[in-house]
Enzyme design. Structure first.
Site, PDB file in Angstrom:
ATOM      1  N   VAL A 116       1.003  -1.353  -0.186  1.00 38.83           N
ATOM      2  CA  VAL A 116       0.155  -0.034  -0.056  1.00 38.83           C
ATOM      3  C   VAL A 116       1.008   1.281   0.033  1.00 38.83           C
ATOM      4  CG1 VAL A 116      -1.636   1.086   1.283  1.00 38.83           C
ATOM      5  CG2 VAL A 116      -1.874  -1.361   1.201  1.00 38.83           C
ATOM      6  N   ARG A 155       4.045   2.485  -0.260  1.00 40.63           N
ATOM      7  CA  ARG A 155       5.524   1.979  -0.416  1.00 40.63           C
ATOM      8  C   ARG A 155       5.764   0.896   0.654  1.00 40.63           C
ATOM      9  NH1 ARG A 155       8.500   1.346  -4.972  1.00 40.63           N
ATOM     10  NH2 ARG A 155       8.086   3.215  -6.306  1.00 40.63           N
ATOM     11  N   ARG A 156       4.698   0.735   1.491  1.00 41.89           N
ATOM     12  CA  ARG A 156       4.478  -0.089   2.644  1.00 41.89           C
ATOM     13  C   ARG A 156       4.077  -1.375   2.575  1.00 41.89           C
ATOM     14  NH1 ARG A 156       1.523   1.285   6.466  1.00 41.89           N
ATOM     15  NH2 ARG A 156      -0.255   2.382   5.136  1.00 41.89           N
ATOM     16  N   VAL A 157       4.658  -2.513   2.933  1.00 39.75           N
ATOM     17  CA  VAL A 157       4.276  -3.858   2.960  1.00 39.75           C
ATOM     18  C   VAL A 157       3.086  -3.910   3.813  1.00 39.75           C
ATOM     19  CG1 VAL A 157       4.718  -6.055   3.285  1.00 39.75           C
ATOM     20  CG2 VAL A 157       6.401  -4.788   2.123  1.00 39.75           C
ATOM     21  N   TYR A 186      -0.368  -6.761   5.198  1.00 39.85           N
ATOM     22  CA  TYR A 186      -1.189  -8.043   4.937  1.00 39.85           C
ATOM     23  C   TYR A 186      -2.804  -7.661   4.843  1.00 39.85           C
ATOM     24  CZ  TYR A 186       2.705 -10.038   7.482  1.00 39.85           C
ATOM     25  OH  TYR A 186       3.929 -10.486   7.739  1.00 39.85           O
ATOM     26  N   LYS A 214      -1.359  -8.745  19.108  1.00 39.36           N
ATOM     27  CA  LYS A 214      -0.027  -8.490  18.985  1.00 39.36           C
ATOM     28  C   LYS A 214       0.721  -9.099  17.719  1.00 39.36           C
ATOM     29  CE  LYS A 214       0.978  -8.326  23.932  1.00 39.36           C
ATOM     30  NZ  LYS A 214       1.813  -8.783  25.216  1.00 39.36           N
ATOM     31  N   ASP A 231       6.778 -13.294 -28.082  1.00 41.89           N
ATOM     32  CA  ASP A 231       8.042 -13.032 -28.288  1.00 41.89           C
ATOM     33  C   ASP A 231       8.924 -13.995 -28.741  1.00 41.89           C
ATOM     34  OD1 ASP A 231      10.329 -11.272 -28.393  1.00 41.89           O
ATOM     35  OD2 ASP A 231      10.661 -11.317 -26.071  1.00 41.89           O
TER      36      ASP A 231
END
EC number: 2.7.10.2
Length: 519
Positions: A146, A148-150, A152, A184, A349
């Protein structure tokens, strides 16, 4: 996995979805109004999360304190916080608006490494994921980006619709949450909602986790060795794949994705090649072993061919490719292309550089980075395209079909019989000038070197401008069988038949060979 184009995750849900201060009590009032699970994530992204200050029954304090996350130690026995026992609308604002931290001892003993969860699929695009969700209650956990952040995402099939819910994190304690309860770890979040069948978003619950497939490999199974080359998105290495503790590792070729400075869309494009290769299994198509998407670096694991590319073999000054081998390679290429077309795959190709050879001189079609699934598609996009190999209908209108692959096969025939020369190399035109010249028929590719007549006829039929008149891959194979006696894909079995063909040609050297009718 599906072969349609993959779309990157929406970048709307970013830090603004998290509380702005150390307080982690949030508003979920708007969240409960979402009725359509298919737009759950999008609606959430548009709704700013607000801080809720707990009202006091007495006279308002001069400086109200910002509430912290409510932490309860007996959540399972507390009906007031059990969304299964109480409808959402019947809850008081205080009950509804609080984000509740669930302590680890309330969740129970769970697996804390998400990589070990069977329904965690690592980095995966939305469309690719949706092809796996088929029954009500199916779900999987995947990783996306999202911005540049990872992050879940929980992808779930619910009442014949697919929903993708972003797992958010609180600002200070970095707790994971989707609706009401905070944990957590992502593993605790999944375990708690699945065990207690508590809705994790709207009324959706986690019912049936979809396990990973055999081709979804762990990074630990792959060992990278010698670097073989570098591509648009990463590097190619020779390596080893450990498939079982009871068998020796397999020598493989591994495409690795650059870990830095690549967007989610670029990562999806990289994995698109694996998406196409999933269902392919043919002696003349490079074998696909799997992908590693659980963590960086993302990798595609394929069959290793120890005989270099056809282009390198043709250009080699150490040894010249024999006439027998040229026939062999073109026959193998036709078999591979015919198989792809039977699977509704357009390679897009076809060229000597994308044909690999093993030690037994078996040619294998490779590099499916531009390939698509379908019978015909229209696509207009820029970028670096192999103009010298492309069909006129593609250069003019962006139209791709199995016939455009056959046109490129003709360019491959040219490469083989000119010992590796690039098509249109001598015309002096490049880029857009060459494109216009090919469309306008001001330049035409011809083979002016010694070549069997039936091969030259195949070449000419493959280069026709009318797609309806172009020869098919099946007819090419038939002619190779008729003229060169080829009926098997085994290289050893072919040599005798090829030899007999050339012996017959030598005996009839002075006679004009007949040109087969290509239909």
């Amino acid at each position: 996995m599906s072969g349609v184009e993959l779309q990157p995750e929406s970048t709307q849900s970013e830090e603004k979805e998290e509380p702005k201060t150390a307080a982690t009590t949030i508003s979920s009032t708007e969240e409960t109004k979402t009725e359509n699970p298919n737009v759950a994530l999008d609606n959430l992204a548009k709704t700013p999360i607000q801080l809720i200050l707990q009202p006091t029954p007495q006279t308002p304090a001069k400086t109200p304190e910002t509430p912290r996350i409510q932490k309860i130690n007996n959540l399972k026995k507390s009906a007031s916080f059990d969304s299964k026992n109480q409808p959402e609308d019947s809850k008081t604002p205080k009950q509804r608006d609080q984000l509740i931290e669930v302590p680890s001892d309330e969740v129970g003993r769970v697996e804390n490494n998400i990589d070990n969860l069977p329904f965690y699929h690592g980095f995966m695009g939305r469309t690719e994921c949706e092809s796996m969700l088929s029954n009500h209650g199916d779900f999987l956990i995947r990783m996306t980006e999202v911005g540049r952040r990872v992050a879940y995402v929980i992808s779930v099939r619910w009442h014949y619709q697919n929903s993708h819910v972003l797992v958010k994190r609180t600002k200070t304690k970095k707790l994971y949450w989707t609706k009401k309860y905070a944990f957590k770890s992502i593993c605790e979040l999944i375990a708690y909602h699945k065990l207690n069948q508590i809705p994790f978003y709207d009324n959706m619950t986690l019912i049936c986790g979809l396990a990973r497939h055999e081709w979804q490999l762990n990074n630990e199974q792959v060992t990278l060795n010698k670097k073989l080359g570098e591509g648009q998105f990463g590097e190619v290495h020779k390596g080893k794949l450990k498939t079982s503790v009871f068998t020796p590792p397999v020598i493989v070729a591994v495409k690795t994705l650059h870990q830095n400075h690549l967007s989610a869309n670029e990562k999806i494009l990289f994995l698109k090649e694996a998406n196409v290769m999933l269902t392919l299994a043919h002696p003349n198509v490079i074998k696909f072993y799997g992908v590693c998407t659980m963590k960086e670096p993302i990798m595609i694991v394929m069959e290793f061919c120890d005989g270099s590319s056809l282009e390198d073999v043709l250009l080699s000054k150490e040894s010249k490719v024999s006439s027998e081998d040229k026939i062999l390679y073109l026959f193998h290429a036709a078999c591979g292309i015919d198989y792809l077309h039977g699977k509704h795959v357009i390679h897009r190709d076809i060229a000597a550089r994308n044909c690999l050879l093993n030690s037994k001189k078996v040619l294998k079609i490779s590099d499916f980075g531009l390939s698509v699934k379908g019978v015909a598609i229209k696509e207009r996009k820029g970028g670096c395209l192999p103009v010298k190999y492309m069909a006129p209908e593609t250069l003019k209108k962006g139209f791709y079909s199995t016939a455009s692959d056959i046109y490129s096969y003709g360019a491959l025939v040219y490469e083989v019989y000119t010992d590796g020369k690039t098509p249109f190399e001598s015309c002096g035109l490049r880029g857009n000038e060459l494109r216009k010249a090919i469309i306008g028929k001001s330049v035409i590719l011809t083979i002016d070197v010694e070549c069997p007549e039936f091969v030259k006829a195949i070449f000419e039929q493959s280069r026709l401008y009318d797609t309806e008149q172009r020869i098919s891959s099946k007819r090419i194979i038939e002619i190779f069988k008729e003229e060169a006696g080829m009926h098997e894909l085994d290289a050893t079995g072919l040599f005798g038949r090829i030899g007999s063909f050339f012996s017959r040609v030598r005996r009839q050297k002075e006679a004009e060979p007949s040109v087969p009718i290509l239909t």
